[in-house]
Design an enzyme around this catalytic site. Structure first.
Site, PDB file in Angstrom:
ATOM      1  N   ASN A 152       2.847  -6.414  -4.517  1.00  0.00           N
ATOM      2  CA  ASN A 152       2.588  -6.219  -3.102  1.00  0.00           C
ATOM      3  C   ASN A 152       3.759  -6.895  -2.377  1.00  0.00           C
ATOM      4  O   ASN A 152       3.936  -8.111  -2.484  1.00  0.00           O
ATOM      5  CB  ASN A 152       1.258  -6.909  -2.751  1.00  0.00           C
ATOM      6  CG  ASN A 152       0.929  -6.845  -1.275  1.00  0.00           C
ATOM      7  OD1 ASN A 152       1.818  -6.868  -0.427  1.00  0.00           O
ATOM      8  ND2 ASN A 152      -0.351  -6.760  -0.966  1.00  0.00           N
ATOM      9  N   ASP A 205       4.582  -0.520  -6.062  1.00  0.00           N
ATOM     10  CA  ASP A 205       3.221  -0.326  -5.552  1.00  0.00           C
ATOM     11  C   ASP A 205       2.325  -1.323  -6.276  1.00  0.00           C
ATOM     12  O   ASP A 205       2.704  -1.855  -7.319  1.00  0.00           O
ATOM     13  CB  ASP A 205       2.719   1.097  -5.787  1.00  0.00           C
ATOM     14  CG  ASP A 205       1.653   1.515  -4.770  1.00  0.00           C
ATOM     15  OD1 ASP A 205       1.869   2.504  -4.052  1.00  0.00           O
ATOM     16  OD2 ASP A 205       0.613   0.838  -4.687  1.00  0.00           O
ATOM     17  N   GLY A 227       0.075   8.701  -1.002  1.00  0.00           N
ATOM     18  CA  GLY A 227       0.091  10.108  -0.589  1.00  0.00           C
ATOM     19  C   GLY A 227       1.482  10.681  -0.411  1.00  0.00           C
ATOM     20  O   GLY A 227       1.814  11.708  -1.002  1.00  0.00           O
ATOM     21  N   CYS A 264     -13.636   6.005   6.601  1.00  0.00           N
ATOM     22  CA  CYS A 264     -12.332   5.852   5.961  1.00  0.00           C
ATOM     23  C   CYS A 264     -11.345   6.847   6.560  1.00  0.00           C
ATOM     24  O   CYS A 264     -11.734   7.856   7.148  1.00  0.00           O
ATOM     25  CB  CYS A 264     -12.450   6.043   4.452  1.00  0.00           C
ATOM     26  SG  CYS A 264     -12.715   7.753   3.950  1.00  0.00           S
ATOM     27  N   ASN A 295       0.981   0.216   6.326  1.00  0.00           N
ATOM     28  CA  ASN A 295       0.573  -0.874   7.217  1.00  0.00           C
ATOM     29  C   ASN A 295       1.786  -1.509   7.897  1.00  0.00           C
ATOM     30  O   ASN A 295       2.920  -1.359   7.453  1.00  0.00           O
ATOM     31  CB  ASN A 295      -0.230  -1.926   6.440  1.00  0.00           C
ATOM     32  CG  ASN A 295       0.596  -2.574   5.348  1.00  0.00           C
ATOM     33  OD1 ASN A 295       1.361  -3.502   5.607  1.00  0.00           O
ATOM     34  ND2 ASN A 295       0.479  -2.077   4.120  1.00  0.00           N
ATOM     35  N   LYS A 302      -0.751   2.917  -9.990  1.00  0.00           N
ATOM     36  CA  LYS A 302      -0.027   4.095  -9.508  1.00  0.00           C
ATOM     37  C   LYS A 302       1.398   4.136 -10.060  1.00  0.00           C
ATOM     38  O   LYS A 302       1.914   5.210 -10.374  1.00  0.00           O
ATOM     39  CB  LYS A 302      -0.021   4.117  -7.974  1.00  0.00           C
ATOM     40  CG  LYS A 302      -1.375   4.517  -7.394  1.00  0.00           C
ATOM     41  CD  LYS A 302      -1.393   4.623  -5.874  1.00  0.00           C
ATOM     42  CE  LYS A 302      -2.783   5.102  -5.426  1.00  0.00           C
ATOM     43  NZ  LYS A 302      -2.945   5.096  -3.960  1.00  0.00           N
ATOM     44  N   CYS A 312      15.542  -0.175  14.990  1.00  0.00           N
ATOM     45  CA  CYS A 312      14.857  -0.608  13.770  1.00  0.00           C
ATOM     46  C   CYS A 312      13.358  -0.678  14.065  1.00  0.00           C
ATOM     47  O   CYS A 312      12.919  -0.380  15.178  1.00  0.00           O
ATOM     48  CB  CYS A 312      15.395  -1.952  13.283  1.00  0.00           C
ATOM     49  SG  CYS A 312      14.726  -3.390  14.136  1.00  0.00           S
ATOM     50  N   CYS A 362      12.578  -3.078  16.929  1.00  0.00           N
ATOM     51  CA  CYS A 362      13.101  -2.809  18.274  1.00  0.00           C
ATOM     52  C   CYS A 362      11.979  -2.408  19.232  1.00  0.00           C
ATOM     53  O   CYS A 362      12.095  -2.576  20.435  1.00  0.00           O
ATOM     54  CB  CYS A 362      14.155  -1.695  18.232  1.00  0.00           C
ATOM     55  SG  CYS A 362      15.759  -2.247  17.587  1.00  0.00           S
ATOM     56  N   CYS A 377      19.203  -7.418  13.179  1.00  0.00           N
ATOM     57  CA  CYS A 377      19.367  -6.164  13.914  1.00  0.00           C
ATOM     58  C   CYS A 377      20.426  -6.354  15.007  1.00  0.00           C
ATOM     59  O   CYS A 377      21.337  -5.532  15.153  1.00  0.00           O
ATOM     60  CB  CYS A 377      18.035  -5.715  14.523  1.00  0.00           C
ATOM     61  SG  CYS A 377      18.163  -4.237  15.549  1.00  0.00           S
TER      62      CYS A 377
END
Lengths: 370, 370
Positions: free
Chosen positions: A125, A79, A58, A233, A151, A102, A193, A196, A291
């Site tokens: 992935n 993707d 999206g 969904c 995710n 995609k 980050c 954190c 970090c």
């Protein structure tokens, strides 16, 4: 082995409209007008940059289209998903793309916009094919990363690798009910980050095979729980994703072209057209060792700068990532006042445990508006 | 004579992906999810609406794409321009569209997104072909108008006709340097119309042949002065136009689906990610007699409502425009506190003279932030 996943698009045949310098001038006339209007000094800087976009759903698909139209030098896109009929409610994809990867649909569409687009795609992935993902950082010159994933696992990995390679990146997200979203601008060691804020990660040690396995497992759990709740969904709106993508790419332009101010965190709530904006400084006890290292480096450089009153300089980068140029732009971003001070707010940290991203954003809003 | 300009798109052949109810469900699954998530009661209301979009350039083309993806019932689009190479920096158009009418390119593209799109196009200039434009209002059922034009003359005409037909509309605009933009939600008689702020119009009397001629002449002057300064063409950014289009269509969804709050005026300044938001009440001495009439009607209805404590009802509309349903949604918008009170601010009105739109917006920002 990268060549298996790699596909270069080079439009060999010159388009009739692009045959000479004049038509290149015409193509970019509305962009170079930004120079005549005194907004930017040299718009062509954007044409030398390589941007790595993770996720072309999206938000990401709109981001790559915007970057193409803005004349970015090179795009690397990642993707693993396939275009479905239910994606027609979002911008970018059309009926001819249904069933395609995609990334393939992106390459086809972006070539229709600019046949000379320099684009490289990976159908992977990043969680499951981590070593391929990691290798892109080691072998490519990347000026900026843009995260448009959906995710935790992918965000956690992106955050950690950007810290390791000291790469500036933008995080973006849309709430499950489609009515709010956010962008976050992360400068390793200077702003918080993704790790954190503890609830956003579910691993404790630094990069290791074990950690990756644990992320992959968590990713599976995440997917399973998504499948279980598939009757309800997630909603999505082309409008909200485009607002977030537009604000995100405008912040990329400001960063690379050296004008305006970059927001550290900017949210959008469509219900009341509310746009919260604030800074989050890094957590000195961040679980990511890279970090913590970047924080010390940046602190050292800041002290050196103050001591010698000399221009801000970073030590030579240890990776292939070219971040020398990026440092010039750090002057556009300074965490002067922070609304949220992770380190000193132990109570806040505790209250953030076990929250979803949208809950976390709401929580941050509450704290920010206090 | 309308048939000369009119072209109905009806996809006769059923697309294989759209062959049955299940695939229609799948197409809209991410939108109807808004119901499951408690955001809206009945998403299908949007599928019964007809939206009239004036201008399908930088903002307008993105607006019609968003409305198509959101499943709007019917679109009527108007433009007279042709796609050029220099438009490739904006969203929506691609190289195959160069040389086509923008309206034709829109129809082709929107059919690729939804083959069953109900869309009607007019290749006209609403200033020069005013009588055709006016006739659309007289002969079509329109639920909302969206203005995405780039000049005063067109905005003035749209404002006046919407006041006459008592049609709710959204105005939108982008600054010449591409770094800011705004939307404005106009409810005739309840919020300031385009003519309530004097500098934005350059005619004094109500609708008449003379006025139209004067607007056409002014339009020519505007075009001439644009040509004179064509060496420094206006800048444009796909990012800024998409942010404005996204916020605009989200406000349309809120208005039709009865959730959230509609902003009267909302601005976007990319330089510092600033989003000013306020209300502007109408000018009781507005030069447009239809605006003054609508103000009196709405005032009367408001008093009746207070007196009888009965639901808000408007007298029967004198036009074919169906605004009965729209009134239900007025409850979502109320001008309670006004930051800018046109009528009582004579000094402000004087200070607004001879300003460009972007200067005016800056001025309004100043006033609003005081």
């Amino acid at each position: 082995y990268l060549s298996d996943y790699n596909f270069f698009v080079t439009a060999k045949e010159m388009d009739r409209n692009d045959a000479d310098e004049n038509s290149i001038d015409e193509r970019y006339s509305r962009l170079t007008a930004l120079e005549n209007m005194g907004v930017v000094d040299d718009y062509s800087l954007i044409m030398k940059k390589t941007i790595f976009v993770i996720g072309v759903g999206g938000v990401g698909s709109v981001v790559v289209e915007m970057l193409t139209r803005c004349g970015v030098g090179k795009l690397i896109i990642v993707d693993f998903d396939i275009v479905e009929l239910s994606n027609m409610n979002r911008m970018f994809y059309n009926m001819n793309h249904i069933g395609m990867y995609k990334t393939d649909a992106c390459v086809d569409t972006l070539k229709l916009i600019n046949p000379k687009i320099n684009i490289e795609k990976y159908n992977i992935n990043i969680v499951e094919d981590y070593s391929i993902f990691y290798n892109i950082f080691k072998t490519k010159k990347i000026d900026l990363l843009v995260s448009c994933v959906d995710n935790y696992s992918a965000r956690s990995i992106i955050s950690q690798v950007c810290n390791e390679f000291d790469l500036v990146w933008f995080e973006s997200g849309i709430s499950e009910n489609a009515i709010s979203g956010h962008i976050q601008f992360v400068i390793p060691g200077m702003t918080a980050c993704y790790c954190c804020a503890p609830p956003l990660v579910n691993f404790e040690s630094n990069f290791s095979e074990d950690k990756i396995n644990s992320i992959v497992m968590n990713s599976e759990n995440e997917n399973n729980s998504k499948k279980l709740s598939s009757r309800t969904c997630a909603a999505s709106l082309s409008t909200t994703t485009s607002v977030i993508a537009g604000i995100l790419v405008n912040n990329i332009l400001k960063y690379f072209l050296g004008f305006g101010e970059n927001s550290n965190f900017l949210g959008y709530h469509m219900i009341d057209d509310y746009f919260p904006r604030y800074s989050i400084i890094p957590n000195k006890e961040c679980i990511d060792k890279w970090c913590r290292l970047r924080q010390k480096e940046k602190e050292y450089n800041k002290n050196e700068k103050t001591k010698n009153k000399s221009p801000y300089k970073e030590e030579p980068s240890r990776s292939n990532v070219s971040n020398g140029e990026l440092l010039e732009n750090y002057s556009n971003f300074e965490v002067i006042e922070s609304d949220i001070h992770m380190e000193s707010s132990k109570n806040l940290l505790e209250s953030l445990n076990n929250l979803s991203i949208s809950e976390l954003i709401n929580k941050l809003d509450e704290v920010s508006s206090k």
